[in-house]
Design a protein around this motif. Sequence first.
Motif, PDB file in Angstrom:
ATOM      1  N   VAL A 132     -76.904 -15.030  13.950  1.00 17.41           N
ATOM      2  CA  VAL A 132     -77.255 -16.098  14.476  1.00 17.41           C
ATOM      3  C   VAL A 132     -76.720 -16.150  15.863  1.00 17.41           C
ATOM      4  CG1 VAL A 132     -77.391 -18.536  14.296  1.00 17.41           C
ATOM      5  CG2 VAL A 132     -77.337 -17.197  11.936  1.00 17.41           C
ATOM      6  N   GLY A 133     -77.821 -16.026  16.504  1.00 18.90           N
ATOM      7  CA  GLY A 133     -77.065 -15.912  18.317  1.00 18.90           C
ATOM      8  C   GLY A 133     -76.282 -14.892  18.213  1.00 18.90           C
ATOM      9  N   ALA A 134     -75.044 -15.127  18.802  1.00 16.26           N
ATOM     10  CA  ALA A 134     -73.890 -13.903  18.884  1.00 16.26           C
ATOM     11  C   ALA A 134     -73.064 -13.915  17.698  1.00 16.26           C
ATOM     12  CB  ALA A 134     -73.139 -14.194  19.943  1.00 16.26           C
ATOM     13  N   GLY A 135     -73.396 -14.761  16.496  1.00 18.94           N
ATOM     14  CA  GLY A 135     -72.385 -14.751  15.661  1.00 18.94           C
ATOM     15  C   GLY A 135     -72.988 -14.130  14.274  1.00 18.94           C
ATOM     16  N   ARG A 136     -72.172 -14.204  13.296  1.00 15.96           N
ATOM     17  CA  ARG A 136     -72.489 -13.643  11.899  1.00 15.96           C
ATOM     18  C   ARG A 136     -72.259 -14.438  10.862  1.00 15.96           C
ATOM     19  NH1 ARG A 136     -69.104  -8.308  11.670  1.00 15.96           N
ATOM     20  NH2 ARG A 136     -70.203  -7.571  10.017  1.00 15.96           N
ATOM     21  N   LEU A 137     -73.339 -14.580  10.022  1.00 17.63           N
ATOM     22  CA  LEU A 137     -73.365 -15.737   9.023  1.00 17.63           C
ATOM     23  C   LEU A 137     -73.248 -15.018   7.531  1.00 17.63           C
ATOM     24  CD1 LEU A 137     -73.048 -18.694   8.064  1.00 17.63           C
ATOM     25  CD2 LEU A 137     -75.463 -18.710   8.126  1.00 17.63           C
ATOM     26  N   ILE A 138     -72.340 -15.248   6.780  1.00 20.27           N
ATOM     27  CA  ILE A 138     -72.860 -14.723   5.255  1.00 20.27           C
ATOM     28  C   ILE A 138     -73.150 -16.082   4.544  1.00 20.27           C
ATOM     29  CG2 ILE A 138     -71.405 -14.180   3.131  1.00 20.27           C
ATOM     30  CD1 ILE A 138     -71.527 -11.854   5.277  1.00 20.27           C
ATOM     31  N   VAL A 139     -74.121 -16.049   3.748  1.00 22.25           N
ATOM     32  CA  VAL A 139     -74.480 -17.238   3.084  1.00 22.25           C
ATOM     33  C   VAL A 139     -74.182 -16.769   1.458  1.00 22.25           C
ATOM     34  CG1 VAL A 139     -76.195 -18.143   4.269  1.00 22.25           C
ATOM     35  CG2 VAL A 139     -76.637 -16.367   2.854  1.00 22.25           C
ATOM     36  N   SER A 140     -73.375 -17.636   0.680  1.00 20.14           N
ATOM     37  CA  SER A 140     -72.829 -17.274  -0.577  1.00 20.14           C
ATOM     38  C   SER A 140     -73.039 -18.237  -1.588  1.00 20.14           C
ATOM     39  CB  SER A 140     -71.324 -16.858  -0.589  1.00 20.14           C
ATOM     40  OG  SER A 140     -70.854 -16.784  -1.759  1.00 20.14           O
ATOM     41  N   ALA A 141     -73.911 -18.056  -2.560  1.00 17.57           N
ATOM     42  CA  ALA A 141     -73.826 -19.126  -3.742  1.00 17.57           C
ATOM     43  C   ALA A 141     -72.603 -18.775  -4.957  1.00 17.57           C
ATOM     44  CB  ALA A 141     -75.263 -18.935  -4.499  1.00 17.57           C
ATOM     45  N   ILE A 142     -71.832 -17.756  -4.229  1.00 13.22           N
ATOM     46  CA  ILE A 142     -70.544 -17.458  -5.309  1.00 13.22           C
ATOM     47  C   ILE A 142     -69.429 -18.212  -4.892  1.00 13.22           C
ATOM     48  CG2 ILE A 142     -69.158 -15.484  -5.990  1.00 13.22           C
ATOM     49  CD1 ILE A 142     -71.569 -13.583  -5.304  1.00 13.22           C
ATOM     50  N   ASP A 143     -68.654 -18.744  -5.903  1.00 11.34           N
ATOM     51  CA  ASP A 143     -67.486 -19.184  -5.400  1.00 11.34           C
ATOM     52  C   ASP A 143     -66.480 -18.468  -5.080  1.00 11.34           C
ATOM     53  OD1 ASP A 143     -64.987 -20.770  -5.331  1.00 11.34           O
ATOM     54  OD2 ASP A 143     -65.008 -21.521  -7.414  1.00 11.34           O
ATOM     55  N   LEU A 144     -65.957 -18.166  -3.953  1.00 11.77           N
ATOM     56  CA  LEU A 144     -65.217 -17.077  -3.300  1.00 11.77           C
ATOM     57  C   LEU A 144     -63.776 -17.723  -3.018  1.00 11.77           C
ATOM     58  CD1 LEU A 144     -67.760 -15.670  -0.571  1.00 11.77           C
ATOM     59  CD2 LEU A 144     -67.242 -14.697  -2.792  1.00 11.77           C
ATOM     60  N   SER A 145     -63.380 -18.968  -3.295  1.00  4.95           N
ATOM     61  CA  SER A 145     -62.109 -19.553  -3.068  1.00  4.95           C
ATOM     62  C   SER A 145     -61.370 -19.883  -4.199  1.00  4.95           C
ATOM     63  CB  SER A 145     -62.451 -20.524  -2.011  1.00  4.95           C
ATOM     64  OG  SER A 145     -63.021 -21.702  -2.488  1.00  4.95           O
ATOM     65  N   THR A 146     -61.893 -20.331  -5.355  1.00  8.79           N
ATOM     66  CA  THR A 146     -61.219 -20.968  -6.360  1.00  8.79           C
ATOM     67  C   THR A 146     -60.176 -19.982  -7.039  1.00  8.79           C
ATOM     68  OG1 THR A 146     -62.908 -22.534  -6.832  1.00  8.79           O
ATOM     69  CG2 THR A 146     -61.271 -22.256  -8.676  1.00  8.79           C
ATOM     70  N   PRO A 147     -58.910 -20.113  -7.278  1.00  4.63           N
ATOM     71  CA  PRO A 147     -57.918 -19.441  -7.569  1.00  4.63           C
ATOM     72  C   PRO A 147     -57.963 -18.999  -9.352  1.00  4.63           C
ATOM     73  CG  PRO A 147     -56.781 -21.029  -6.447  1.00  4.63           C
ATOM     74  CD  PRO A 147     -58.187 -21.426  -6.750  1.00  4.63           C
ATOM     75  N   GLY A 148     -57.511 -17.821  -9.569  1.00  7.51           N
ATOM     76  CA  GLY A 148     -57.752 -17.483 -10.914  1.00  7.51           C
ATOM     77  C   GLY A 148     -59.286 -16.571 -11.441  1.00  7.51           C
ATOM     78  N   ARG A 149     -59.677 -16.350 -10.355  1.00  7.30           N
ATOM     79  CA  ARG A 149     -60.928 -15.602 -10.497  1.00  7.30           C
ATOM     80  C   ARG A 149     -60.951 -14.431  -9.651  1.00  7.30           C
ATOM     81  NH1 ARG A 149     -65.942 -18.183 -11.160  1.00  7.30           N
ATOM     82  NH2 ARG A 149     -66.864 -17.253  -9.153  1.00  7.30           N
ATOM     83  N   PRO A 150     -60.490 -13.118 -10.602  1.00  5.12           N
ATOM     84  CA  PRO A 150     -60.065 -11.955  -9.703  1.00  5.12           C
ATOM     85  C   PRO A 150     -61.390 -11.321  -9.471  1.00  5.12           C
ATOM     86  CG  PRO A 150     -59.967 -11.810 -12.300  1.00  5.12           C
ATOM     87  CD  PRO A 150     -60.085 -13.205 -12.082  1.00  5.12           C
ATOM     88  N   VAL A 151     -62.456 -11.056 -10.015  1.00  8.06           N
ATOM     89  CA  VAL A 151     -63.747 -10.519  -9.385  1.00  8.06           C
ATOM     90  C   VAL A 151     -64.064 -11.247  -8.340  1.00  8.06           C
ATOM     91  CG1 VAL A 151     -66.118  -9.724  -9.910  1.00  8.06           C
ATOM     92  CG2 VAL A 151     -64.214  -9.984 -11.666  1.00  8.06           C
ATOM     93  N   ALA A 152     -64.309 -12.460  -8.285  1.00 14.62           N
ATOM     94  CA  ALA A 152     -64.799 -13.283  -6.904  1.00 14.62           C
ATOM     95  C   ALA A 152     -63.444 -13.106  -5.892  1.00 14.62           C
ATOM     96  CB  ALA A 152     -64.646 -14.799  -7.240  1.00 14.62           C
ATOM     97  N   ALA A 153     -62.397 -12.964  -6.422  1.00  6.83           N
ATOM     98  CA  ALA A 153     -61.457 -12.430  -5.112  1.00  6.83           C
ATOM     99  C   ALA A 153     -61.510 -11.397  -4.639  1.00  6.83           C
ATOM    100  CB  ALA A 153     -59.904 -12.825  -5.736  1.00  6.83           C
ATOM    101  N   ALA A 154     -61.926 -10.223  -5.421  1.00  4.75           N
ATOM    102  CA  ALA A 154     -62.017  -8.947  -4.833  1.00  4.75           C
ATOM    103  C   ALA A 154     -63.269  -8.885  -4.161  1.00  4.75           C
ATOM    104  CB  ALA A 154     -62.289  -7.961  -6.110  1.00  4.75           C
ATOM    105  N   LEU A 155     -64.268  -9.773  -4.399  1.00  6.65           N
ATOM    106  CA  LEU A 155     -65.497  -9.755  -3.368  1.00  6.65           C
ATOM    107  C   LEU A 155     -65.266 -10.481  -2.287  1.00  6.65           C
ATOM    108  CD1 LEU A 155     -68.490  -8.982  -3.042  1.00  6.65           C
ATOM    109  CD2 LEU A 155     -69.008 -11.471  -4.285  1.00  6.65           C
ATOM    110  N   ALA A 156     -64.330 -11.542  -2.220  1.00  2.86           N
ATOM    111  CA  ALA A 156     -63.884 -12.086  -0.993  1.00  2.86           C
ATOM    112  C   ALA A 156     -63.345 -11.038  -0.073  1.00  2.86           C
ATOM    113  CB  ALA A 156     -63.142 -13.273  -1.100  1.00  2.86           C
ATOM    114  N   ARG A 157     -62.374 -10.320  -0.799  1.00  2.87           N
ATOM    115  CA  ARG A 157     -61.676  -9.513   0.269  1.00  2.87           C
ATOM    116  C   ARG A 157     -62.639  -8.279   0.443  1.00  2.87           C
ATOM    117  NH1 ARG A 157     -58.444 -10.015  -4.424  1.00  2.87           N
ATOM    118  NH2 ARG A 157     -59.063  -7.417  -4.813  1.00  2.87           N
TER     119      ARG A 157
END
Length: 893
Positions: A837-862
Amino acid sequence: MLHQIALDGEWEFGLDPEDAWRNEGYHTARFDDRICLPGTVDLARKAPAGESAGMAHLTRRTPYVGAAWYGRDIEIPSSHEGLFHELFLERPHGEVSIWLDDLPIGTDLGLCTPNRFLLGQLTPGKHRLVMRIDNANLPLVGGAHMHAMPHVAHSSSDHTQTNWNGVVGDMRIDAFGARIARLDVFPDGTDIDVKIELDGLDSDFAWPKFWTEAGHADEVRLAVTLNDGRVIEHIETPEIDSAFTQLATRLELPPDAARWDEFSPAVHTLAAEWWRDGVCLVRRETRFGLRDLERQGRHILVNGRRIFLRGTLDCCIFPKTGHPPTDTAGWRVVFEAVAAHGLNHVRFHSWCPPRAAFEVADEMGIYLHIETPVWCVIGADPNLDALIRREADRIIAEYGNHPSFIMLMVGNELYGAGLHTWLERFMQDYRERDPRRLYSGASGWPTLKRAGYLSKPEPRSHRWGEGLKSRLNAYPLETETDWSEWVQSVPLPLLGHEIGQWCAFPDLATRGLYDGPLANDAFDRVANDLEAKGRLDKAEEKLMASGALQVALYKEDIEASLRTPDYAGFQLLGIQDFPGQGTALVGVVDAFWTPKPYDDPSTFRRFCGPVVPLLRAPGFVMTRGQTFTARAELSCFAAADLDPGSAEWQVRNGAGNVVASGQLPHGKLATGAVHALGDIAVATSELAQAKYVLELSAGGSTNAWDLWVIETGEAALPIVSRLGPAELAHLDAGETLVFAPDPEQIVPNAELGFTSVFWNTVWTDNQPPHTLGLINRLEHGVFSHFPADKHSGWHEWELSHGRRALDLKGLGFTRIIDVIDDWNANRDLSLLAEVRVGAGRLIVSAIDLSTPGRPVAAALARALESYLKAPDQSVDAIDPASLAHWAETAIIS
């Protein structure tokens, strides 16, 4: 019979849609049109074009329901002088009325067995034969839900074989001097008890001479031809003093005569001839197998060995013809597909197949569960109740000697206030009359105390109406669940009723195969919808990814059944697509019994066969450092006990290298049981984040499971929960953002689960989930840092559980993880995507990438964090106005 006159070929023909001809003497008429029989009105396209059935079921191109007339001249040769003649019609559909030389012979209706009409002694020369077949005059065999589903029995429904008009099997006139009306074989070890019924026929109505005149010498000559060619002969000399004579005799066969079962399907033949004064009056032949069948508690035994029924349904779906095949070649297609997938059993849902099906099943060692042609209310209609009894009588008389025929039920999912009483009487009567098979009331329900076995829908991973609360949607994969609770709740053998029902996306490449009397308008509608949305080119990848998930779901359903002690078996619905009842694409083979592009029968057999290694594990997703633990087991239903040996297991990485292995010695393993082999432990501290495959080999078979190792750690992502003017300004200025709204912020679209659609959304009142799995765009840079297959992996349960997909509405997003929508809607759904978008980059995510205790989501976030640190790659761009409009329509502010 002694002689046969074939009746196949061209017949005179006429349609009588108003049912007016019968009362106008049309049985004496000549008909102007012509039709070839065996055949149907639909195959000959003799009726006007019909309306599209849409998504409901396949469309009959030229449907006809009503009376049709068929006529032809026949020639009785002089060699038939003095013989009696019987008309034999295999598989007419509907009420059949016969006239011979202008005289009415009779009317019959049978949906399961051939129609036979005794024509009497016919003088040599020309005769006129006329048939009236009325497929409108069918009893309400499919009135299961009276108002909602009045025509659902697979014996007559347009949802399955269609309600066709015609004759599709053998058509002939048999000639004989007398009749062997019944020839039944009852195996007893390696001997057989033979029961014979002899009919003396006589044209002298007042005082017949056949059985009253003295001085005749009658013999019944029996000859058993064993499968190895040996012949055992026997002669009975009955006293014929009545028109009806019963004989019962025991034939001792060699002690080494081959027995019949799924592993050695030895088929023998018994021929019976009735001779009088040195002249053969009639000959009849039947096939049989030396097979003992019994129930012991919760187990079913064949020849003293416990069996496990690995079954699928045959719902009478034959799009090329609109009717079932009556030749053995057609049934070899069916049963070879069944056997190729490791199955040994077929349930015929509310219908009974023709003789050719039994013959092929006999030869291949396939166990058959037969039903009378009903899915209805029992006990309300005396005529319907009488029809069920009549159909059962005819089924047993016609097919009862076939060793493959081991089970008989009244029908599917029956209803009625008097249901239990009626069914208990039915079972008791037939069990006493003919103990060669097991009898039960109905598939699915009810539970009956005196049944030979039961069929219940509860032992499965997804039950009707459970939606997102079903086992594989509510919880991540574990393989400790079995169905012991249900098995132990009843003292009888229990079969899982219609397990599975997992859908895949339509295989639109098969549309051209529907070139017979049935059109697949449902597939055309899907193709047209995708084309209008510019995504028809994505249909194949949707098929392949959803199909891979479908196979994984069937694997777990089947293994849960196999690891259940004392379970009698399961009946899948099914390995074949069901293009009716709203279009249920549940098969790994298509409606023609051909494997779909993603289906590998050899892979299917690894988890579906007589000997299958199993794992009981609490989970298959490990954070690095955890130890994967499982108990190894073996489902053993082999032809014989297994010798002592050693089970071997190994874990391989993506390159095929072994990273862990072990052996589990075992003693002799008895067939007919599930055996514990030992414990497996795999340390993951030295394993990189990746997908691994754990293979377990035992008893000559190998099975495999995916094992996911996930690194721990957190990511620092610029996550925002809204996409308003401020965020758009940051993007335009060149910043990177991750837009991750809560599910409640997303405009409702499909209800997302991990599994694919159950049956279909049309017929289940839109039961969730509404989606068919994920497509991971492995070419995207994120997957350089996150393990995944092209299709859904069990580790991605965490990413989709409790979430709502984003509808990208065909806009120019670069996809990372897409969601395959129900083919009835074909929305453009995604869990994760990217856009410039313009000069920027946007990731749109329907996945919860921030709640602790979710190792797979955390791996995807990394993985996203690592990817975003790399130089900007080729990413689709969208102008800020279009993005803002999308946010306004897809996101609740």
